[in-house]
Design a protein around this motif. Sequence first.
Motif, short mmCIF file in Angstrom:
data_model
loop_
_atom_site.label_atom_id
_atom_site.label_comp_id
_atom_site.label_asym_id
_atom_site.label_seq_id
_atom_site.Cartn_x
_atom_site.Cartn_y
_atom_site.Cartn_z
N ASP A 111 0.63 -1.26 0.09
CA ASP A 111 -0.02 0.11 -0.01
C ASP A 111 0.80 1.22 0.07
OD1 ASP A 111 0.77 0.44 2.71
OD2 ASP A 111 -0.83 -0.84 3.47
N GLY A 112 0.02 2.41 -0.12
CA GLY A 112 0.99 3.69 -0.29
C GLY A 112 1.46 4.05 1.01
N PRO A 113 1.18 3.77 2.33
CA PRO A 113 1.87 4.21 3.54
C PRO A 113 3.24 3.43 3.50
CG PRO A 113 -0.67 4.16 3.95
CD PRO A 113 -0.01 3.70 2.41
N LEU A 114 3.05 1.96 2.96
CA LEU A 114 4.29 1.54 3.22
C LEU A 114 5.73 1.74 2.18
CD1 LEU A 114 3.13 -2.35 3.58
CD2 LEU A 114 4.16 -1.05 5.57
N ALA A 115 5.15 2.29 1.06
CA ALA A 115 5.94 2.86 -0.02
C ALA A 115 6.32 4.17 0.60
CB ALA A 115 4.94 3.19 -0.98
N PHE A 116 5.64 4.86 1.20
CA PHE A 116 6.29 6.09 1.85
C PHE A 116 7.17 5.94 2.87
CE2 PHE A 116 5.77 9.74 4.69
CZ PHE A 116 5.68 11.06 3.72
N LEU A 117 6.83 4.67 3.84
CA LEU A 117 7.76 4.65 4.80
C LEU A 117 9.28 4.05 4.20
CD1 LEU A 117 8.38 4.17 7.98
CD2 LEU A 117 7.52 1.80 7.71
N ALA A 118 9.20 3.21 3.10
CA ALA A 118 10.54 3.02 2.53
C ALA A 118 11.26 4.22 2.17
CB ALA A 118 9.99 2.10 1.36
N MET A 119 10.61 5.16 1.62
CA MET A 119 11.42 6.42 1.32
C MET A 119 12.02 7.23 2.66
SD MET A 119 10.83 10.00 1.32
CE MET A 119 9.21 10.20 1.60
N GLN A 120 10.98 7.09 3.86
CA GLN A 120 11.36 7.94 4.78
C GLN A 120 12.73 7.21 5.27
OE1 GLN A 120 7.72 8.00 7.28
NE2 GLN A 120 7.91 9.95 7.24
N GLN A 121 12.76 5.77 5.54
CA GLN A 121 13.77 5.04 5.92
C GLN A 121 15.01 5.06 5.04
OE1 GLN A 121 11.73 1.29 6.73
NE2 GLN A 121 11.00 2.03 8.84
N GLY A 122 14.91 5.70 3.90
CA GLY A 122 16.25 5.51 3.13
C GLY A 122 16.45 4.30 2.24
N LYS A 123 15.36 3.48 2.26
CA LYS A 123 15.39 2.15 1.39
C LYS A 123 15.19 2.53 0.12
CE LYS A 123 13.51 -0.47 5.33
NZ LYS A 123 12.32 -1.43 5.84
N VAL A 124 14.54 3.54 -0.42
CA VAL A 124 14.39 3.89 -1.94
C VAL A 124 14.81 5.37 -2.11
CG1 VAL A 124 12.61 2.21 -2.20
CG2 VAL A 124 11.92 4.34 -1.56
N ASP A 125 15.02 6.01 -3.18
CA ASP A 125 15.52 7.23 -3.47
C ASP A 125 14.25 8.21 -3.51
OD1 ASP A 125 18.34 6.94 -3.93
OD2 ASP A 125 17.74 5.49 -5.33
N ALA A 126 13.06 7.71 -3.82
CA ALA A 126 11.94 8.41 -3.98
C ALA A 126 10.63 7.59 -3.72
CB ALA A 126 11.82 9.16 -5.12
#
Length: 273
Positions: free
Chosen positions: A168-183
């Motif tokens: 879902d979107g929140p998990l995708a957002f969290l991945a960005m916050q945690q630096g697991k993705v660039d955007a």
Amino acid sequence: MKFLCIAVAASAMLLTNMSAASADQLDTIKSAGKIVCGLTVVQPFAYNDSQTREMVGFEVDLCKILAADLKVKMEYKVVSADTRVPELVQGRVDVLDALMSYTKERAKIIDFSNEYIEDGFYFIVHKDSSVTKVEELSDKRISVAKGSLYQVAAERKFPDADVIAFDDGPLAFLAMQQGKVDATVQRSAAAVGLQLRSAAGSPEIRLLDPPLLVQGSGFGVRKGEHRFRDYLNGLLDRLESSGQAQQLWDKWLGKDSDYKLTRNYKVGKPLTE
């Protein structure tokens, strides 16, 4: 006699199936005395209130308005982005009230009402990220919600990027916050909400212009249910002309909310890809 009974039974079954297949959904909903809305959990559109433990949000209220207008009971079922369409087609929900953006591919399977919400989908990075332009993400890691319209759009725009799909979107957002993705790619309203609810000390975010796409969302109904679709379009027109659409916006996204966003579209506008 035995074969006659079998033939009669087969004919009766065929007529029953034909009747069910041709039944008008609007009449079926009214006869059942309830409507089941398919909702996707994205705050502030549909989410569980931490205090009341009840499902609330823009689309929840919209479903309540729909049920009240039909004079039936409102029920809902939570559906994920990638299961929304199957849940509708298989009859487990009566209507999708779940941020359904129009695409030609989806329109081959279901029908759409006119739009009730319009928003931009943006690439979002940490405020202090070295990425300053959308084009710089062409070979980077980008998180998206699985089965979303913007997953396809991101993959098409940047075929060499590593587009990673989360449930879902929140998990995708969290991945960005945690630096697991660039955007990450998010609706602007959803991104603002996720940032507002982030823990103290969480990195601030920045939306990169221009948006990946700007899309409206409408109700999704089963293919061929033209009377139900036309009814929904009429309801949306009435919400706009009565001022109820603006009240709904102000409550969840506008001046009366934490978002303070401005509405720049008209409810009831035809959906396009």
